[in-house]
Design a protein around this motif. Structure first.
Motif, PDB file in Angstrom:
ATOM      1  N   ASP A  57     -10.985   2.566   7.232  1.00 40.93           N
ATOM      2  CA  ASP A  57     -11.717   3.625   6.548  1.00 40.93           C
ATOM      3  C   ASP A  57     -13.065   3.883   7.215  1.00 40.93           C
ATOM      4  O   ASP A  57     -13.567   3.067   7.985  1.00 40.93           O
ATOM      5  N   GLN A  81      -3.047  -7.269   4.332  1.00 45.89           N
ATOM      6  CA  GLN A  81      -1.804  -6.651   3.864  1.00 45.89           C
ATOM      7  C   GLN A  81      -0.601  -7.201   4.622  1.00 45.89           C
ATOM      8  O   GLN A  81       0.429  -7.525   4.022  1.00 45.89           O
ATOM      9  N   GLU A 337       5.558  -0.767   3.575  1.00 49.45           N
ATOM     10  CA  GLU A 337       5.387   0.455   2.804  1.00 49.45           C
ATOM     11  C   GLU A 337       3.901   0.744   2.629  1.00 49.45           C
ATOM     12  O   GLU A 337       3.117  -0.162   2.321  1.00 49.45           O
ATOM     13  N   SER A 338       3.513   1.989   2.821  1.00 47.29           N
ATOM     14  CA  SER A 338       2.127   2.364   2.561  1.00 47.29           C
ATOM     15  C   SER A 338       1.872   2.339   1.063  1.00 47.29           C
ATOM     16  O   SER A 338       2.687   2.837   0.278  1.00 47.29           O
ATOM     17  N   ASP A 339       0.744   1.750   0.684  1.00 47.00           N
ATOM     18  CA  ASP A 339       0.379   1.727  -0.726  1.00 47.00           C
ATOM     19  C   ASP A 339      -0.790   2.679  -0.966  1.00 47.00           C
ATOM     20  O   ASP A 339      -1.192   3.433  -0.076  1.00 47.00           O
ATOM     21  N   ALA A 340      -1.340   2.646  -2.165  1.00 47.95           N
ATOM     22  CA  ALA A 340      -2.411   3.585  -2.518  1.00 47.95           C
ATOM     23  C   ALA A 340      -3.620   3.413  -1.615  1.00 47.95           C
ATOM     24  O   ALA A 340      -4.271   4.404  -1.240  1.00 47.95           O
ATOM     25  N   HIS A 341      -3.946   2.159  -1.233  1.00 48.92           N
ATOM     26  CA  HIS A 341      -5.085   1.926  -0.346  1.00 48.92           C
ATOM     27  C   HIS A 341      -4.841   2.587   1.011  1.00 48.92           C
ATOM     28  O   HIS A 341      -5.734   3.265   1.548  1.00 48.92           O
ATOM     29  N   ASN A 342      -3.656   2.397   1.568  1.00 50.44           N
ATOM     30  CA  ASN A 342      -3.334   3.011   2.861  1.00 50.44           C
ATOM     31  C   ASN A 342      -3.432   4.532   2.789  1.00 50.44           C
ATOM     32  O   ASN A 342      -4.007   5.178   3.675  1.00 50.44           O
ATOM     33  N   ARG A 343      -2.861   5.091   1.739  1.00 50.21           N
ATOM     34  CA  ARG A 343      -2.805   6.554   1.633  1.00 50.21           C
ATOM     35  C   ARG A 343      -4.184   7.169   1.431  1.00 50.21           C
ATOM     36  O   ARG A 343      -4.399   8.343   1.753  1.00 50.21           O
ATOM     37  N   ALA A 344      -5.143   6.386   0.923  1.00 48.31           N
ATOM     38  CA  ALA A 344      -6.501   6.902   0.719  1.00 48.31           C
ATOM     39  C   ALA A 344      -7.324   6.894   2.000  1.00 48.31           C
ATOM     40  O   ALA A 344      -8.398   7.500   2.040  1.00 48.31           O
ATOM     41  N   CYS A 345      -6.829   6.205   3.026  1.00 44.89           N
ATOM     42  CA  CYS A 345      -7.558   6.125   4.297  1.00 44.89           C
ATOM     43  C   CYS A 345      -7.151   7.262   5.228  1.00 44.89           C
ATOM     44  O   CYS A 345      -6.059   7.805   5.114  1.00 44.89           O
TER      45      CYS A 345
END
Length: 487
Positions: A57, A81, A337-345
């Motif tokens: 990020d 992760q 799998e991408s999680d919410a943290h990944n998708r927010a970056c």
């Protein structure tokens, strides 16, 4: 496997078209993989960039603004992760996080270099009234032939990586390795074998050498005045410094070659995605600047090469990319799998980018909030344009297609030209779609004010941990032993 060097400018490779620098191992990696020609650091400074790489990020999101606010294990790193998903995740070499006592996310940290004392470089916090910084002369004083603690450390890191890869041969456990070399970071003391590869009398002089004054820009004058390196370099010393830097680059390439040979010998090369990057570049005297801290290509740009399964061979990508993409790449390559943290970056897997057509519209951001600066600096890169926003100062605008050396700031040279006005407007629009620079700048100064108070005030920051470059683990251990012996 990510192999990361320190302070390697993007043009100093044979595969980048440099006519002098010899990097046969990086060239071979690029030949069998993909070369990313427009890659950038999240910040042209080690500590904030290392935190951004770990988290995936922006610096203004992690709030690891500077060299005295290192990563402490939060927000979650992509390393954690991977490790928590059953992947053996190891670091070998420099990390520049706060401490090995923090859970940085690795299964194991081998020969880690963290910031000095868990605190780092505190003088850089003092930005409202810039203090005198007197370590600049050391950069020129250290130029020459010989071994240094950094080249010794790199050889230790290389040997440790070779051993680790050998021990991994035949393992059925998936793994990820972050191998972090220090060269060609100063001191510009180069082993003789590699220094002799370059004749100082034949190396290229810096860009804009005939006019050695820094650009006529109010904030860049602040940075140049604080990091007052250039006055210690006459022409002969400049030539010797560049020869040493090129030699250290070839030395680093030699270390990379040894690591890649060990990967091959272990029987894992065909199943391993390898990425080579650096954390930022080095100006090496261009336009009167040395080391980093500024948004010119030689400082904010980074080398980036990727090879392995699913990566096109002999390919070049012109889409703008960032070291922030490494986190998304690690998740993609390891099949998580991408999680919410990944998708927010903001990052995108480099393997995905390498398999798509070039996207001139992609925007990347670099920012600087560390020593020598009196305000936040934000660089936006897209298509042919680079827009640099300084809070409270005039912007810069460069057409990198027409002016790759960034000698013509269109914001001042042709401010009323329709194309300039349109590009300035577009650059600021793209920046503000990512962050509010004024709000970020205010938050940064508030955080740094609190950090100064936490460390005991401005006087304490002036006296604590003054150094030209971070000591290696061996040097730090020796200093601690000396301190104990004096008690």
């Amino acid at each position: 496997m990510i192999i990361i060097s320190d302070e390697h400018r993007k043009d100093a490779m044979g595969c980048a078209g440099h006519p002098i620098v010899k990097t046969p191992n990086l060239d071979a990696l690029a030949a069998r993989g993909t070369f990313f020609g427009n890659a950038y650091t999240p910040s042209p400074m080690c500590v904030p960039t290392r935190a951004a790489i770990a988290t995936g990020d922006y610096v203004h999101k992690t709030r690891n603004w500077d060299s005295a606010t290192p990563y402490n294990g939060a927000p979650r790193s992509w390393m954690r992760q991977l490790r928590d998903s059953g992947i053996d995740t190891v670091s070998i070499g420099k990390l520049h996080f706060r401490s090995g006592e923090d859970d940085n996310g690795f299964s194991q940290e081998i020969l880690p270099m963290h910031v000095v004392g868990g605190i780092g470089w505190t003088i850089g916090l003092l930005r409202e009234n810039l203090p005198t910084y007197d370590a600049a002369s050391e950069l020129a004083a250290d130029v020459g032939v010989g071994d240094s603690s950094y080249t010794d450390y790199d050889l230790d890191i290389t040997a440790a990586a070779e051993t680790w890869l050998t021990n991994k041969a035949g393992s059925e456990t998936p793994w990820a390795a972050f191998v972090s070399l220090v060269s060609p970071h100063y001191p510009l003391t180069c082993p003789q074998k590699f220094y002799e590869m370059y004749d100082p009398d034949k190396v290229d002089l810096p860009v804009g050498y005939e006019n050695r004054n820094p650009p006529d820009h109010s904030e860049l004058k602040n940075v140049a005045g604080f990091f007052d390196y250039d006055r210690y370099f006459d022409e002969q010393k400049t030539r010797e410094a560049k020869a040493a830097y090129y030699g250290l680059t070839s030395f680093m390439d030699h270390c990379v070659g040894r690591i890649l040979s060990a990967l091959e010998a272990s029987g894992q090369a065909e199943d391993t995605v390898v990425i080579y990057v650096s954390d930022h570049g080095d100006m090496m005297g261009d336009q009167g600047f040395w080391t980093k801290q500024v948004m010119y290509e030689q400082s904010a740009g980074v080398p980036m090469i990727m090879a392995g399964p699913g990566v096109p061979g002999g390919h070049r990508v012109n889409t703008a990319t960032s070291l922030l993409d490494l986190a998304a790449t690690a998740v993609d390559v390891t099949g998580l799998e991408s999680d919410a943290h990944n998708r927010a970056c903001p990052g995108v897997s480099l393997r995905v980018i390498a398999n798509r057509p070039d996207d001139p519209d992609r925007t990347v951001l670099s920012e600087y909030h560390d020593g020598g600066s009196t305000t936040g600096t934000f660089m936006i890169r897209w298509d042919r344009w680079k827009y640099v926003h300084y809070v409270g100062h005039d912007p810069q605008l460069f057409d990198l297609k027409a002016d790759p050396n960034e000698l013509h700031n269109l914001a001042t040279e042709r401010p009323n030209h329709p194309e300039t006005l349109a590009a300035l407007k577009e650059g600021e629009k793209r920046l503000r779609s990512i962050c509010d620079p004024e709000a970020v700048n205010a938050q940064c100064f508030a955080d740094q004010k609190a950090r100064i108070a936490e460390l005991g005030g401005e006087e304490a920051c002036l006296s604590a941990y003054q150094f030209n470059h971070t000591p290696t683990p061996n040097e730090q251990a020796r200093a601690e032993r000396d301190d104990l012996s004096e008690l």
